[in-house]
Scaffold this active site. Structure first.
Site, short mmCIF file in Angstrom:
data_model
loop_
_atom_site.label_atom_id
_atom_site.label_comp_id
_atom_site.label_asym_id
_atom_site.label_seq_id
_atom_site.Cartn_x
_atom_site.Cartn_y
_atom_site.Cartn_z
N HIS B 199 28.88 37.95 -3.36
CA HIS B 199 27.55 37.60 -2.88
C HIS B 199 26.84 36.83 -3.99
O HIS B 199 26.97 37.17 -5.17
CB HIS B 199 26.76 38.87 -2.57
CG HIS B 199 25.27 38.69 -2.59
ND1 HIS B 199 24.49 39.07 -3.68
CD2 HIS B 199 24.41 38.13 -1.71
CE1 HIS B 199 23.22 38.78 -3.43
NE2 HIS B 199 23.15 38.21 -2.25
N ARG B 357 14.74 34.57 10.43
CA ARG B 357 15.78 34.24 11.42
C ARG B 357 16.88 35.31 11.33
O ARG B 357 17.67 35.35 10.39
CB ARG B 357 16.34 32.85 11.13
CG ARG B 357 17.34 32.40 12.19
CD ARG B 357 17.76 30.93 12.01
NE ARG B 357 18.69 30.56 13.08
CZ ARG B 357 20.01 30.68 12.99
NH1 ARG B 357 20.57 31.18 11.90
NH2 ARG B 357 20.78 30.32 14.00
#
Lengths: 398, 398
Positions: B199, B357
């Site tokens: 990540h 979103r």
């Protein structure tokens, strides 16, 4: 690192950790008793220097080898120190009820599964209380089925108590409030994508008078519910499930089913998705504005309705043939289940942050789940119909 | 139903939604603009009567068909209304950097995958800003790989601004503070259980002066990090990964690597498990006590180090043979990843609650994950060694 949590009295619990009314706190050294896994292996823990802004922790549980006759303190159960009338107290009868429900549900599930057996873990806490976790994993019919009971003795901050039920006499400044809480919680995830997941949880909560204000009023309330989460809609199943819930409610008050059905639709809302976790059922909390005996009977009726509401459905669907696509959709819906439980469910989030028994709390999570980027079912498909019903809750009984 | 969230300035974001510094709020009607899926199908939303205690929502995004040259407002980019010097502003250069990183990382990943292609979604917000989500799903090597950039123009409550950076002049009572934020975020989940998840997220944050107090100071800061989450430890891989991070840090300040390595171990802590999500890397936030140009270079260096830190590892491990048991353990660790991201990650939880979103935020979740009740690896096993390193963070470089 954690946001401080101080649950309002209207907070609700639906996880396998049924106690979430307040940020518990303990004036004792158990404040530093952070949750830890009870590894059979010997991984030594590093001392972790996170600032602990959590205002409360629950005492660490200890595994015990045999389940006791009761988790009540002796003074509560009409034993050595208690009066015989305590055996008839609501807390004693509620504990008896939830343990009987645990037994009967587990028996019914093993029978349906025809292979899987429940593994039992029993634990207690030094200050009183304890619990029994039963988990059936990777059976013939059930991927994961957890049925837990627990009994908690705790102490809550007086602010929470006052917020919950304002004391008329504003001069009373109570100290920490001892409380009692007990509940049964269960999540059942079948393997077959046409057999729905079900969740139920019934709990009872009671405060003592504050230690330093013995005249202050005691409080009690009931909470709970049973809700259905299918991946595919069989209208006859959903109607059957809701009609059994309505039947249980109608024995007590005609207003209960419509009110608790809506409460359920409102509670199991995945806000960031704009959809509900499933197709609802009933849900209520903080219920104390009826006769206490009536509510005890009502909770008992609801808990006893789980088997007739659910078992016929899973019997009917457990062997339905399915495709990989059906399974993938079920797994996506399981992902939503995980999202609801980890992000919104008060009982889960409270349990995780206060040091409840992690494995019991998270047994509500499915064995497996799936997240696909931007998955959108085809309009008019069976998957679309389920999603539509999760977005726009329906009245199933007319 | 939601707890109110007001992130402190020390809050951190690591999700694909890189902006979490404050509880955003909008004085406009977009407050009622709850998040909703952009269904291609036509499921009508019920009006949901939850009390909205969230103090802020982000404007709803609109899909656009082509990615624009920039997501900056015209006044920021040296275009029609802007001055030419704006093209060299930190916000302009930062946006350019993160979009180049998105391109280079996606190209490198498609090359490694040898089959999977990124699907791109571009969106913008009416008030300025927007983003590009790229997701590669079910490739040869990657189960799910998301690489997102986004640019946000928002307004934050003055309390948050004051808390963040106390204004010397206590008489200034600023109104809502306009801010700018931009970031790149990525989570890469390979299929092979011996190939680790990685990540990374690099972000830049800047406030304008308050609208009604134009003389008040502007603020800016940088945050980010890159961290590795394997299911199995190959020491040479972990050392390689950390040494590339250290190399990037050492070019700027010898104190960076030890400080940001520890920060990373502290941040990715799954408190209820007493373990970290993975084996760390670097993490920093609220960095503004160095030269701004230096920090822009440092962030750029870190972001450009992702490919050399990660690609050689995934190349080496992507085809290693594995058993069902290896896969099941990887899936259990993916479950932990889900737990961290949904329960603790500030960016994710903030994004979920403010209407970011959703599909971009949750692309950080793995394609599949698993939860087994009370799983405990055998002492001394490879699984046990990984868990031990997650519980007791190690120094990988000596």
């Amino acid at each position: 690192m954690l946001p401080s949590i101080l649950c309002s009295p209207s907070s609700s619990s639906t996880s396998l950790f049924p106690f979430n009314y307040f940020t518990l706190y303990s004036p004792s050294s158990s404040l530093t008793n952070l949750p830890s896994l009870t590894y059979k292996t010997t991984i030594k823990k590093s001392t972790h220097n996170h600032s602990t802004r959590v205002q409360a922790m629950i005492e660490k549980e200890t595994p015990v080898t045999q389940r006791p006759y009761t988790f009540l303190r002796e003074s509560d159960e009409g034993g050595a120190e208690g009066s015989s009338s305590n055996a008839n107290s609501v807390r004693a009868r509620f504990e008896k009820m939830i343990r009987e429900v645990q037994d009967s549900v587990c028996t019914a599930l093993e029978e349906v599964d025809g292979g899987g057996k429940f593994k039992e873990d029993v634990w207690s806490r030094p200050g009183g209380g304890g619990g029994i976790s039963r988990v059936l994993q990777d059976g013939n019919v059930f991927e994961k089925a957890g049925v837990n009971v627990s009994v908690v003795y705790g102490v809550m901050p007086p602010e929470a108590y006052r917020a919950a039920r304002p004391v008329d006499n504003g001069n009373v400044k109570p100290g920490p409030i001892p409380f009692f809480a007990a509940g049964v919680s269960s999540v059942l995830h079948p393997k077959n994508p046409f057999a729905p997941t079900v969740h139920f949880n019934y709990r009872y909560f009671e405060t003592d008078a504050p230690n330093d204000a013995p005249g202050a009023p005691r409080q009690w309330w009931f909470g709970g519910g049973t809700d259905l989460t299918p991946a595919y809609i069989f209208e006859e199943d959903v109607k059957h499930f809701h009609s059994v819930q309505k039947g249980a409610c109608d024995k007590f008050d005609a207003s209960f089913y419509p009110r608790f059905k809506k409460w359920c639709d409102d509670y199991f809302y995945i806000k960031h998705r704009g959809e509900r976790r499933g197709l609802g059922g009933i849900f209520f909390d903080d219920l104390n504005d009826y006769d206490q005996e009536m509510l005890l009977s009502f909770s008992t009726e609801c808990a006893n309705s789980v088997i007739p509401a659910y078992i016929p459905i899973v019997e009917k669907r457990k062997d339905t043939p399915f495709t990989d696509e059906h399974k993938a959709w079920q797994q996506l819906r399981r992902g939503r289940y995980v999202e609801f439980n980890l992000v919104y469910d008060r009982g889960t989030t409270f349990g995780l942050k206060t040091g409840g028994r992690i494995e019991s709390i998270l047994v509500s999570l499915p064995l497996t789940a799936r997240w696909e980027y931007d998955h959108q079912p085809v309009e008019g498909s069976e998957e679309w119909k389920l999603l539509d019903a999760c977005i726009n809750p329906k009245e199933w009984l007319h």
